[in-house]
Design a protein around this motif. Structure first.
Motif, mmCIF file in Angstrom:
data_model
loop_
_atom_site.group_PDB
_atom_site.id
_atom_site.type_symbol
_atom_site.label_atom_id
_atom_site.label_comp_id
_atom_site.label_asym_id
_atom_site.label_seq_id
_atom_site.Cartn_x
_atom_site.Cartn_y
_atom_site.Cartn_z
ATOM 1 N N GLU A 1 0.841 -1.188 0.000
ATOM 2 C CA GLU A 1 0.000 0.000 0.000
ATOM 3 C C GLU A 1 0.886 1.253 0.000
ATOM 4 O O GLU A 1 2.090 1.186 0.245
ATOM 5 C CB GLU A 1 -0.910 0.007 1.226
ATOM 6 N N GLU A 2 0.237 2.392 -0.233
ATOM 7 C CA GLU A 2 0.965 3.656 -0.205
ATOM 8 C C GLU A 2 0.272 4.604 0.759
ATOM 9 O O GLU A 2 -0.957 4.619 0.876
ATOM 10 C CB GLU A 2 1.033 4.275 -1.597
ATOM 11 N N GLY A 3 1.063 5.409 1.450
ATOM 12 C CA GLY A 3 0.525 6.366 2.407
ATOM 13 C C GLY A 3 0.945 6.033 3.816
ATOM 14 O O GLY A 3 1.389 4.924 4.118
ATOM 15 N N MET A 4 0.824 7.007 4.699
ATOM 16 C CA MET A 4 1.196 6.805 6.096
ATOM 17 C C MET A 4 0.205 5.885 6.790
ATOM 18 O O MET A 4 -0.915 5.683 6.322
ATOM 19 C CB MET A 4 1.272 8.153 6.811
ATOM 20 N N VAL A 5 0.620 5.340 7.932
ATOM 21 C CA VAL A 5 -0.237 4.390 8.640
ATOM 22 C C VAL A 5 -1.564 5.020 9.039
ATOM 23 O O VAL A 5 -2.596 4.336 9.096
ATOM 24 C CB VAL A 5 0.478 3.809 9.881
ATOM 25 N N THR A 6 -1.561 6.320 9.307
ATOM 26 C CA THR A 6 -2.794 6.988 9.732
ATOM 27 C C THR A 6 -3.862 6.972 8.643
ATOM 28 O O THR A 6 -5.047 7.100 8.936
ATOM 29 C CB THR A 6 -2.498 8.444 10.136
ATOM 30 N N LYS A 7 -3.448 6.796 7.410
ATOM 31 C CA LYS A 7 -4.406 6.688 6.294
ATOM 32 C C LYS A 7 -5.217 5.405 6.388
ATOM 33 O O LYS A 7 -6.374 5.343 5.945
ATOM 34 C CB LYS A 7 -3.647 6.744 4.967
ATOM 35 N N HIS A 8 -4.625 4.369 6.977
ATOM 36 C CA HIS A 8 -5.251 3.047 6.989
ATOM 37 C C HIS A 8 -5.989 2.740 8.291
ATOM 38 O O HIS A 8 -6.798 1.805 8.317
ATOM 39 C CB HIS A 8 -4.182 1.986 6.722
ATOM 40 N N ILE A 9 -5.735 3.509 9.341
ATOM 41 C CA ILE A 9 -6.418 3.247 10.612
ATOM 42 C C ILE A 9 -7.932 3.432 10.508
ATOM 43 O O ILE A 9 -8.689 2.596 11.029
ATOM 44 C CB ILE A 9 -5.819 4.126 11.732
ATOM 45 N N PRO A 10 -8.448 4.484 9.841
ATOM 46 C CA PRO A 10 -9.909 4.634 9.753
ATOM 47 C C PRO A 10 -10.603 3.495 9.013
ATOM 48 O O PRO A 10 -11.832 3.350 9.110
ATOM 49 C CB PRO A 10 -10.071 5.958 8.977
ATOM 50 N N LEU A 11 -9.850 2.670 8.283
ATOM 51 C CA LEU A 11 -10.435 1.561 7.535
ATOM 52 C C LEU A 11 -10.606 0.307 8.382
ATOM 53 O O LEU A 11 -11.178 -0.683 7.914
ATOM 54 C CB LEU A 11 -9.550 1.230 6.320
ATOM 55 N N LEU A 12 -10.125 0.343 9.625
ATOM 56 C CA LEU A 12 -10.252 -0.817 10.505
ATOM 57 C C LEU A 12 -11.721 -1.110 10.795
ATOM 58 O O LEU A 12 -12.518 -0.206 11.049
ATOM 59 C CB LEU A 12 -9.517 -0.575 11.824
ATOM 60 N N GLU A 13 -12.069 -2.382 10.773
ATOM 61 C CA GLU A 13 -13.415 -2.819 11.127
ATOM 62 C C GLU A 13 -13.321 -3.724 12.346
ATOM 63 O O GLU A 13 -12.817 -4.837 12.268
ATOM 64 C CB GLU A 13 -14.066 -3.552 9.951
ATOM 65 N N MET A 14 -13.794 -3.219 13.471
ATOM 66 C CA MET A 14 -13.682 -3.944 14.733
ATOM 67 C C MET A 14 -15.036 -4.530 15.125
ATOM 68 O O MET A 14 -16.088 -3.918 14.883
ATOM 69 C CB MET A 14 -13.187 -3.012 15.839
ATOM 70 N N ARG A 15 -15.003 -5.695 15.747
ATOM 71 C CA ARG A 15 -16.241 -6.312 16.219
ATOM 72 C C ARG A 15 -16.775 -5.589 17.445
ATOM 73 O O ARG A 15 -17.973 -5.355 17.578
ATOM 74 C CB ARG A 15 -15.986 -7.786 16.546
ATOM 75 N N ASP A 16 -15.883 -5.250 18.375
ATOM 76 C CA ASP A 16 -16.267 -4.517 19.585
ATOM 77 C C ASP A 16 -15.106 -3.605 19.951
ATOM 78 O O ASP A 16 -14.205 -3.984 20.708
ATOM 79 C CB ASP A 16 -16.580 -5.476 20.726
ATOM 80 N N VAL A 17 -15.105 -2.401 19.406
ATOM 81 C CA VAL A 17 -13.959 -1.506 19.565
ATOM 82 C C VAL A 17 -13.754 -1.092 21.017
ATOM 83 O O VAL A 17 -12.631 -0.774 21.425
ATOM 84 C CB VAL A 17 -14.125 -0.264 18.661
ATOM 85 N N SER A 18 -14.797 -1.130 21.828
ATOM 86 C CA SER A 18 -14.670 -0.727 23.227
ATOM 87 C C SER A 18 -13.798 -1.696 24.029
ATOM 88 O O SER A 18 -13.270 -1.342 25.082
ATOM 89 C CB SER A 18 -16.042 -0.603 23.884
#
Length: 265
Positions: free
Chosen positions: A176-193
């Motif tokens: 991929e290209e771009g800084m890691v912060t570009k990819h964090i919003p794409l995370l899909e969590m089952r229970d982020v809390s």
């Protein structure tokens, strides 16, 4: 009864040398003691001094130290090969406790050489995939030539979710290209809390990665960081790494973010 001298190093044999880039090699060292990912050793050579090096791998009778060639001590270390010996003190500091992440969703965000101290955590869950709900790694480097543990990352991606990204991909490398912060919003969590996160890398990368994680709903208590700052003696005596009343070499370098967020250099 005679006490052990905490400043006295021991000799350790180099069992293997693994080249990653022109400036980063892993030295596989003989070591039979207890250690945790995220702890560090003081590596020394007579006449040249010593340098703190994070543990990047743990196995029976061996540890891995991934070293970047950046100065007087590490320049000389790179002149040593299989069968030679280095002097070491340690392990020192507070490491990552894998028990904190068992049975949870775990996100590891690493920038550059920040992958070294967390490699042991990822290796543990690669060997025990049933002990983690989901493991996601986002690893960022400046260029394809700066990538560490590339073969490991391909292996980890067989059972876990690995995103390898570079700031600028000028040679068409398969990542991929771009800084890691570009990819964090794409995370899909089952229970982020309840999800856990480990963030290690350059200070600005860590700062903005944690901001993005909090936007997703990660709570501070579930975020862990590693601050490797001016660790000289390793035992809290010289004071070079001190921030307020905290000694990074003793109380860290691994901190829960609830405490770590107050350690402003």
């Amino acid at each position: 009864m005679t006490k052990n001298n905490e400043y006295l190093p021991f000799s350790s044999e180099i069992l293997d040398v693994i080249k990653h880039t022109d400036f980063e090699y892993t030295f596989r060292m003989r070591f039979d003691g207890e250690s945790k990912p995220g702890q560090f050793f003081e590596v020394s050579l007579p006449k040249y001094g010593e340098a703190p090096i994070s543990i990047s791998g743990i196995d029976e009778g061996v540890i891995d130290l991934t070293i970047r060639k950046v100065g007087k001590v590490t320049d000389e270390v790179f002149e040593h090969y299989i069968g030679d010996h280095l002097f070491m003190r340690g392990p020192y500091g507070n490491g990552f406790d894998v028990d904190n992440y068992k049975g949870k969703e775990l996100v590891v965000i690493a920038g550059g050489t920040g992958l070294s101290p967390v490699r042991g955590v990822i290796e543990y869950f690669w060997r025990h995939p049933d002990e983690v709900q989901r493991l996601t790694l986002i690893c960022g480097c400046r260029t394809p030539q700066d990538i560490l543990f590339y073969e490991d990352q391909k292996r980890w991606n067989e059972t876990h979710d690995v995103t390898l990204t570079v700031d600028i991909n000028t040679c068409g490398f398969d990542c991929e290209e771009g800084m890691v912060t570009k990819h964090i919003p794409l995370l899909e969590m089952r229970d982020v809390s309840k999800a856990m996160a480990i963030v290690v890398g350059p200070p600005l990368m860590m700062k903005f990665s944690i901001i993005e994680l909090e936007k997703l709903g990660f709570v501070e208590e579930n975020i862990w960081v590693s601050y490797e700052r001016k660790m000289c003696c390793g035992i809290g005596k010289c004071g070079h790494c001190r921030i307020l009343d905290t000694y990074i070499c003793v109380d860290g370098p691994v901190f829960n973010y609830v405490e770590g967020k107050h350690l402003i250099d």
